[in-house]
Write a protein that holds these residues in place. Structure first.
Motif, PDB file in Angstrom:
ATOM      1  N   ASN A  88      -9.442  -2.734   7.269  1.00  0.00           N
ATOM      2  CA  ASN A  88      -8.768  -1.973   6.220  1.00  0.00           C
ATOM      3  C   ASN A  88      -7.350  -1.662   6.657  1.00  0.00           C
ATOM      4  O   ASN A  88      -6.902  -2.069   7.719  1.00  0.00           O
ATOM      5  N   ASN A  89      -6.645  -0.932   5.813  1.00  0.00           N
ATOM      6  CA  ASN A  89      -5.238  -0.618   6.075  1.00  0.00           C
ATOM      7  C   ASN A  89      -5.023   0.846   6.368  1.00  0.00           C
ATOM      8  O   ASN A  89      -3.933   1.360   6.172  1.00  0.00           O
ATOM      9  N   GLU A  90      -6.038   1.526   6.844  1.00  0.00           N
ATOM     10  CA  GLU A  90      -5.922   2.956   7.110  1.00  0.00           C
ATOM     11  C   GLU A  90      -5.510   3.192   8.546  1.00  0.00           C
ATOM     12  O   GLU A  90      -6.244   2.833   9.470  1.00  0.00           O
ATOM     13  N   GLN A  91      -4.352   3.796   8.718  1.00  0.00           N
ATOM     14  CA  GLN A  91      -3.909   4.182  10.052  1.00  0.00           C
ATOM     15  C   GLN A  91      -4.311   5.634  10.287  1.00  0.00           C
ATOM     16  O   GLN A  91      -3.953   6.517   9.518  1.00  0.00           O
ATOM     17  N   PHE A  92      -5.037   5.843  11.391  1.00  0.00           N
ATOM     18  CA  PHE A  92      -5.481   7.177  11.755  1.00  0.00           C
ATOM     19  C   PHE A  92      -4.599   7.701  12.888  1.00  0.00           C
ATOM     20  O   PHE A  92      -4.397   7.016  13.893  1.00  0.00           O
ATOM     21  N   PHE A  93      -4.118   8.915  12.691  1.00  0.00           N
ATOM     22  CA  PHE A  93      -3.148   9.484  13.610  1.00  0.00           C
ATOM     23  C   PHE A  93      -3.792  10.466  14.578  1.00  0.00           C
ATOM     24  O   PHE A  93      -4.739  11.188  14.225  1.00  0.00           O
ATOM     25  N   TYR A 137      -5.167   6.433  -0.218  1.00  0.00           N
ATOM     26  CA  TYR A 137      -4.129   5.432  -0.385  1.00  0.00           C
ATOM     27  C   TYR A 137      -4.469   4.585  -1.602  1.00  0.00           C
ATOM     28  O   TYR A 137      -5.599   4.588  -2.093  1.00  0.00           O
ATOM     29  N   ARG A 144      -5.705   1.514  13.825  1.00  0.00           N
ATOM     30  CA  ARG A 144      -6.481   1.096  12.661  1.00  0.00           C
ATOM     31  C   ARG A 144      -7.394  -0.059  13.037  1.00  0.00           C
ATOM     32  O   ARG A 144      -7.159  -0.778  14.010  1.00  0.00           O
ATOM     33  N   LEU A 151      -1.292  13.985  11.523  1.00  0.00           N
ATOM     34  CA  LEU A 151      -1.248  13.516  10.143  1.00  0.00           C
ATOM     35  C   LEU A 151      -2.643  13.063   9.733  1.00  0.00           C
ATOM     36  O   LEU A 151      -3.213  12.163  10.331  1.00  0.00           O
ATOM     37  N   LEU A 155      -4.957  11.293   7.025  1.00  0.00           N
ATOM     38  CA  LEU A 155      -4.928  10.408   5.861  1.00  0.00           C
ATOM     39  C   LEU A 155      -5.796  10.999   4.754  1.00  0.00           C
ATOM     40  O   LEU A 155      -6.977  11.248   4.945  1.00  0.00           O
ATOM     41  N   TYR A 203      -0.546  11.461   3.218  1.00  0.00           N
ATOM     42  CA  TYR A 203      -1.018  12.118   4.420  1.00  0.00           C
ATOM     43  C   TYR A 203      -0.778  13.621   4.292  1.00  0.00           C
ATOM     44  O   TYR A 203       0.166  14.055   3.650  1.00  0.00           O
ATOM     45  N   TYR A 209       0.482   5.547   0.549  1.00  0.00           N
ATOM     46  CA  TYR A 209      -0.422   6.490   1.206  1.00  0.00           C
ATOM     47  C   TYR A 209       0.008   7.925   0.970  1.00  0.00           C
ATOM     48  O   TYR A 209       1.192   8.212   0.782  1.00  0.00           O
ATOM     49  N   TYR A 245       0.842  -1.186   0.000  1.00  0.00           N
ATOM     50  CA  TYR A 245       0.000   0.000   0.000  1.00  0.00           C
ATOM     51  C   TYR A 245       0.882   1.242   0.000  1.00  0.00           C
ATOM     52  O   TYR A 245       1.951   1.242   0.603  1.00  0.00           O
TER      53      TYR A 245
END
Lengths: 109, 113
Positions: B99-104, A48, B95, A43, A45, A35, A33, A31
């Motif tokens: 899914n593969n979304e990392q939220f910061f 992606y 996350r 950060l 998102l 940001y 991405y 993947y």
């Protein structure tokens, strides 16, 4: 080792398109991405893309992936002053994200 | 919209002191992360955490660092004896499973004097 590179600065006029570029070295990335970081903030998102895709569009954002050249780009259409921020490219093949240096986008009227 | 929160926003400490940085991940997320960003440098991965154990850690994450999920909502990063070079912005991320979304989170700025 894994590395992600970006140009440091981009300056565009309001209403123009912005294109932010990124290169990466890890051919096994699954993947990639984008940001956004506004001053003093975390950060966010933006979008992606999975590595078996070559394009993804999401409203004003278009991501292009050239897997052969390991090149990723983010195009922002109709750039606004609110788009001024630092944009980070990141890649992942395990669960960790490897970030680029960030590109500071400045939008002027 | 659910978000990751972090406290404090800024922590100042003396070299050699212990600090604990706190994060509240998004409530139904299962994977948790710490990253740091030294001023002017890249965002760097420190550690990932799943099912109450460390999944992966970087070379930066040495014996001075530890992570814990002390209850159902908090995720903490402890630095046992801080050094000047630990001064950085520390970001927590989470996350979900699907899914593969990392939220910061917004980050904690740590200043070691």
């Amino acid at each position: 080792g894994e590395d992600v590179e970006q140009s440091l600065f981009l300056s565009v006029r309001e209403g123009d398109s912005s294109v932010i570029n990124c290169t990466y070295t890890d051919s096994s990335s699954t993947y990639l991405y984008w940001y956004k970081q506004e001053p003093g903030a975390g950060l966010q998102l933006l979008t992606y893309i999975f590595s078996n895709m070559d394009m993804k569009q999401d409203q004003r954002l278009t991501v292009l992936l050239n897997k052969k050249d390991k090149h990723l780009s983010l195009r922002i259409a109709d750039t606004q002053t609110g788009d001024s921020a630092i944009y980070f490219c990141a890649e992942a093949n395990t669960d960790k994200l490897i970030f680029g240096t960030g590109t500071r986008l400045q939008v002027f009227p | 919209e659910p978000e990751v929160t972090q406290t404090p926003s800024h922590q100042v400490t003396q070299m050699g002191q212990e600090v604990i940085l706190r994060c509240v991940p998004i409530s139904n997320h299962l994977y948790f992360y710490w990253y740091r960003q030294i001023l002017g440098q890249k965002v760097e991965f420190l550690v990932s955490f799943y099912n109450n154990e460390i999944s992966e850690k970087s070379e930066i994450f040495d014996d001075q660092f530890s992570v814990e999920r002390p209850d159902g909502s908090n995720f903490t990063l402890k630095i046992r004896s801080t050094k000047l070079e630990d001064s950085a912005m520390y970001f927590c991320a989470s996350r979900g499973d699907s899914n593969n979304e990392q939220f910061f989170g917004p980050g904690t700025r740590l200043t070691v004097l």
